[in-house]
Design a protein around this motif. Sequence first.
Motif, PDB file in Angstrom:
ATOM      1  N   ARG A  75       1.015  -0.929  -0.034  1.00  0.00           N
ATOM      2  CA  ARG A  75       0.019  -0.114   0.495  1.00  0.00           C
ATOM      3  C   ARG A  75       0.966   1.464   0.063  1.00  0.00           C
ATOM      4  O   ARG A  75       0.666   2.168  -0.766  1.00  0.00           O
ATOM      5  CB  ARG A  75      -1.367  -0.115   1.025  1.00  0.00           C
ATOM      6  N   ASP A  76       1.989   0.695   0.987  1.00  0.00           N
ATOM      7  CA  ASP A  76       2.492   2.222   0.726  1.00  0.00           C
ATOM      8  C   ASP A  76       3.547   2.559  -0.536  1.00  0.00           C
ATOM      9  O   ASP A  76       3.224   3.948  -0.650  1.00  0.00           O
ATOM     10  CB  ASP A  76       4.014   2.352   1.845  1.00  0.00           C
ATOM     11  N   GLN A  77       3.714   1.375  -1.297  1.00  0.00           N
ATOM     12  CA  GLN A  77       4.458   2.408  -2.294  1.00  0.00           C
ATOM     13  C   GLN A  77       3.762   2.338  -3.798  1.00  0.00           C
ATOM     14  O   GLN A  77       4.058   2.788  -4.614  1.00  0.00           O
ATOM     15  CB  GLN A  77       5.689   0.920  -2.742  1.00  0.00           C
ATOM     16  N   LEU A  78       2.584   1.806  -3.758  1.00  0.00           N
ATOM     17  CA  LEU A  78       1.501   1.469  -5.162  1.00  0.00           C
ATOM     18  C   LEU A  78       0.471   2.723  -4.833  1.00  0.00           C
ATOM     19  O   LEU A  78      -0.719   1.916  -5.320  1.00  0.00           O
ATOM     20  CB  LEU A  78       1.388   0.101  -5.407  1.00  0.00           C
ATOM     21  N   ALA A  79      -0.045   3.440  -3.617  1.00  0.00           N
ATOM     22  CA  ALA A  79      -0.886   3.939  -3.720  1.00  0.00           C
ATOM     23  C   ALA A  79      -1.771   4.695  -4.127  1.00  0.00           C
ATOM     24  O   ALA A  79      -3.126   4.487  -4.596  1.00  0.00           O
ATOM     25  CB  ALA A  79      -0.421   4.993  -2.146  1.00  0.00           C
ATOM     26  N   ARG A  80      -0.962   5.383  -4.823  1.00  0.00           N
ATOM     27  CA  ARG A  80      -1.341   6.057  -6.027  1.00  0.00           C
ATOM     28  C   ARG A  80      -1.491   5.516  -7.208  1.00  0.00           C
ATOM     29  O   ARG A  80      -1.522   5.999  -8.915  1.00  0.00           O
ATOM     30  CB  ARG A  80      -0.670   7.910  -6.883  1.00  0.00           C
ATOM     31  N   GLN A  81      -0.961   4.197  -7.398  1.00  0.00           N
ATOM     32  CA  GLN A  81      -1.097   3.670  -9.130  1.00  0.00           C
ATOM     33  C   GLN A  81      -1.653   2.041  -9.113  1.00  0.00           C
ATOM     34  O   GLN A  81      -2.238   1.497 -10.085  1.00  0.00           O
ATOM     35  CB  GLN A  81       0.883   2.316  -8.963  1.00  0.00           C
ATOM     36  N   VAL A  82      -2.065   1.841  -8.157  1.00  0.00           N
ATOM     37  CA  VAL A  82      -3.833   0.660  -8.308  1.00  0.00           C
ATOM     38  C   VAL A  82      -4.776   0.822  -7.436  1.00  0.00           C
ATOM     39  O   VAL A  82      -4.427   2.346  -5.970  1.00  0.00           O
ATOM     40  CB  VAL A  82      -3.035  -0.644  -7.404  1.00  0.00           C
ATOM     41  N   GLU A  83      -5.554   0.510  -7.222  1.00  0.00           N
ATOM     42  CA  GLU A  83      -7.089   0.875  -6.915  1.00  0.00           C
ATOM     43  C   GLU A  83      -7.156   0.023  -5.654  1.00  0.00           C
ATOM     44  O   GLU A  83      -7.908   0.685  -4.776  1.00  0.00           O
ATOM     45  CB  GLU A  83      -8.006   0.395  -8.523  1.00  0.00           C
ATOM     46  N   LEU A  84      -6.657  -1.103  -5.499  1.00  0.00           N
ATOM     47  CA  LEU A  84      -6.697  -2.088  -4.201  1.00  0.00           C
ATOM     48  C   LEU A  84      -5.682  -2.777  -3.972  1.00  0.00           C
ATOM     49  O   LEU A  84      -5.482  -2.922  -4.669  1.00  0.00           O
ATOM     50  CB  LEU A  84      -8.329  -2.515  -4.545  1.00  0.00           C
ATOM     51  N   VAL A  85      -5.743  -3.041  -2.495  1.00  0.00           N
ATOM     52  CA  VAL A  85      -4.490  -4.178  -2.115  1.00  0.00           C
ATOM     53  C   VAL A  85      -5.679  -4.327  -1.533  1.00  0.00           C
ATOM     54  O   VAL A  85      -6.098  -3.814  -0.550  1.00  0.00           O
ATOM     55  CB  VAL A  85      -3.482  -3.000  -1.264  1.00  0.00           C
ATOM     56  N   ILE A  86      -4.910  -6.276  -1.230  1.00  0.00           N
ATOM     57  CA  ILE A  86      -5.904  -6.828  -1.053  1.00  0.00           C
ATOM     58  C   ILE A  86      -4.699  -7.561   0.143  1.00  0.00           C
ATOM     59  O   ILE A  86      -4.349  -8.048   0.086  1.00  0.00           O
ATOM     60  CB  ILE A  86      -6.433  -7.794  -1.396  1.00  0.00           C
ATOM     61  N   ASP A  87      -5.391  -7.322   1.854  1.00  0.00           N
ATOM     62  CA  ASP A  87      -4.321  -7.697   2.353  1.00  0.00           C
ATOM     63  C   ASP A  87      -5.108  -8.911   3.352  1.00  0.00           C
ATOM     64  O   ASP A  87      -6.273  -9.540   3.928  1.00  0.00           O
ATOM     65  CB  ASP A  87      -4.430  -6.208   3.752  1.00  0.00           C
ATOM     66  N   GLY A  88      -4.767 -10.098   2.790  1.00  0.00           N
ATOM     67  CA  GLY A  88      -4.498 -11.352   3.046  1.00  0.00           C
ATOM     68  C   GLY A  88      -3.463 -12.204   3.741  1.00  0.00           C
ATOM     69  O   GLY A  88      -3.592 -12.886   4.319  1.00  0.00           O
ATOM     70  N   GLY A  89      -2.492 -11.074   4.550  1.00  0.00           N
ATOM     71  CA  GLY A  89      -1.527 -11.752   5.797  1.00  0.00           C
ATOM     72  C   GLY A  89      -0.559 -11.597   4.495  1.00  0.00           C
ATOM     73  O   GLY A  89      -0.465 -11.794   3.672  1.00  0.00           O
ATOM     74  N   ALA A  90       1.232 -11.963   5.277  1.00  0.00           N
ATOM     75  CA  ALA A  90       2.016 -11.774   4.265  1.00  0.00           C
ATOM     76  C   ALA A  90       1.836 -13.028   3.684  1.00  0.00           C
ATOM     77  O   ALA A  90       2.052 -14.383   3.527  1.00  0.00           O
ATOM     78  CB  ALA A  90       3.252 -12.176   5.732  1.00  0.00           C
ATOM     79  N   CYS A  91       2.701 -12.536   2.219  1.00  0.00           N
ATOM     80  CA  CYS A  91       2.985 -13.714   1.787  1.00  0.00           C
ATOM     81  C   CYS A  91       4.665 -14.473   1.587  1.00  0.00           C
ATOM     82  O   CYS A  91       5.625 -14.422   2.152  1.00  0.00           O
ATOM     83  CB  CYS A  91       2.539 -13.553   0.500  1.00  0.00           C
ATOM     84  N   SER A  92       4.906 -15.362   0.552  1.00  0.00           N
ATOM     85  CA  SER A  92       6.259 -15.648   0.471  1.00  0.00           C
ATOM     86  C   SER A  92       7.289 -14.716  -0.308  1.00  0.00           C
ATOM     87  O   SER A  92       6.588 -13.971  -1.252  1.00  0.00           O
ATOM     88  CB  SER A  92       6.835 -17.142  -0.128  1.00  0.00           C
ATOM     89  N   LEU A  93       8.593 -14.980  -0.372  1.00  0.00           N
ATOM     90  CA  LEU A  93       9.325 -14.268  -1.096  1.00  0.00           C
ATOM     91  C   LEU A  93       9.531 -15.161  -2.408  1.00  0.00           C
ATOM     92  O   LEU A  93      10.406 -14.803  -3.319  1.00  0.00           O
ATOM     93  CB  LEU A  93      10.515 -13.738  -0.288  1.00  0.00           C
ATOM     94  N   VAL A  94       9.416 -16.496  -2.208  1.00  0.00           N
ATOM     95  CA  VAL A  94       9.822 -16.734  -3.349  1.00  0.00           C
ATOM     96  C   VAL A  94       8.348 -17.600  -4.550  1.00  0.00           C
ATOM     97  O   VAL A  94       7.472 -17.428  -4.084  1.00  0.00           O
ATOM     98  CB  VAL A  94      10.006 -18.273  -2.516  1.00  0.00           C
TER      99      VAL A  94
END
Length: 207
Positions: free
Chosen positions: A161-180
């Motif tokens: 959300r912090d990085q893409l607040a002005r570039q996407v319409e929605l961020v869904i928080d479903g918990g942290a994901c993998s780095l892989v």
Amino acid sequence: MSQFFQIHPDNPQLRLIKQAAQIIHGGGIVAVPTDSCYALVCHLDDKSAVERIRRIRGIDDKHHLTLLCRDLSEIAQYARVDNRQYRLLKTATPGPYTFILEATKEVPRRLSHPSRKTIGLRVPENQIVQALLEDLGQPLLGTTLILPGENEPLTDPEEVRDQLARQVELVIDGGACSLVPTTVIDLTADEPVLLRQGSGDPAPFGL
């Protein structure tokens, strides 16, 4: 500013899923959790949204975008799958794999690889994405959420959300994901070819 939905990873709230689907139908880009990394997704037939995703990622039209499908029957609408390929797919779906297959005419030309007429497809094992796909009734087009100049994907929804607040319409928080990210396997040749080792075990494909 983008909206921010907190959706339960095991029992997604139908009201929020429907709102997210409406945003996608309206041309929006959504950051969603998957069974590997966070991904950027949009409506399959929205050319403008597809171009925006490419700009956010800093990728050109030679980079495969991926169709996120509900199940194998949906994959068969968008890719040519023979019996051998189907058996291989059945062993590994749903799961953290992306498969490169020959695209059918159902796939808009701008979405398939320009020189090879191939498409990347996956069936994610994530209840939020599956609920979205069910509500939409068709695949989503997506790509791993790795920003230009970075080697690792974003995995924290607050950071997304912090990085893409002005570039996407929605961020869904479903918990942290993998780095892989997903394991990418090309099934267009006589034998499977490992293109990227990720979170999916390539052993079922003899790799």
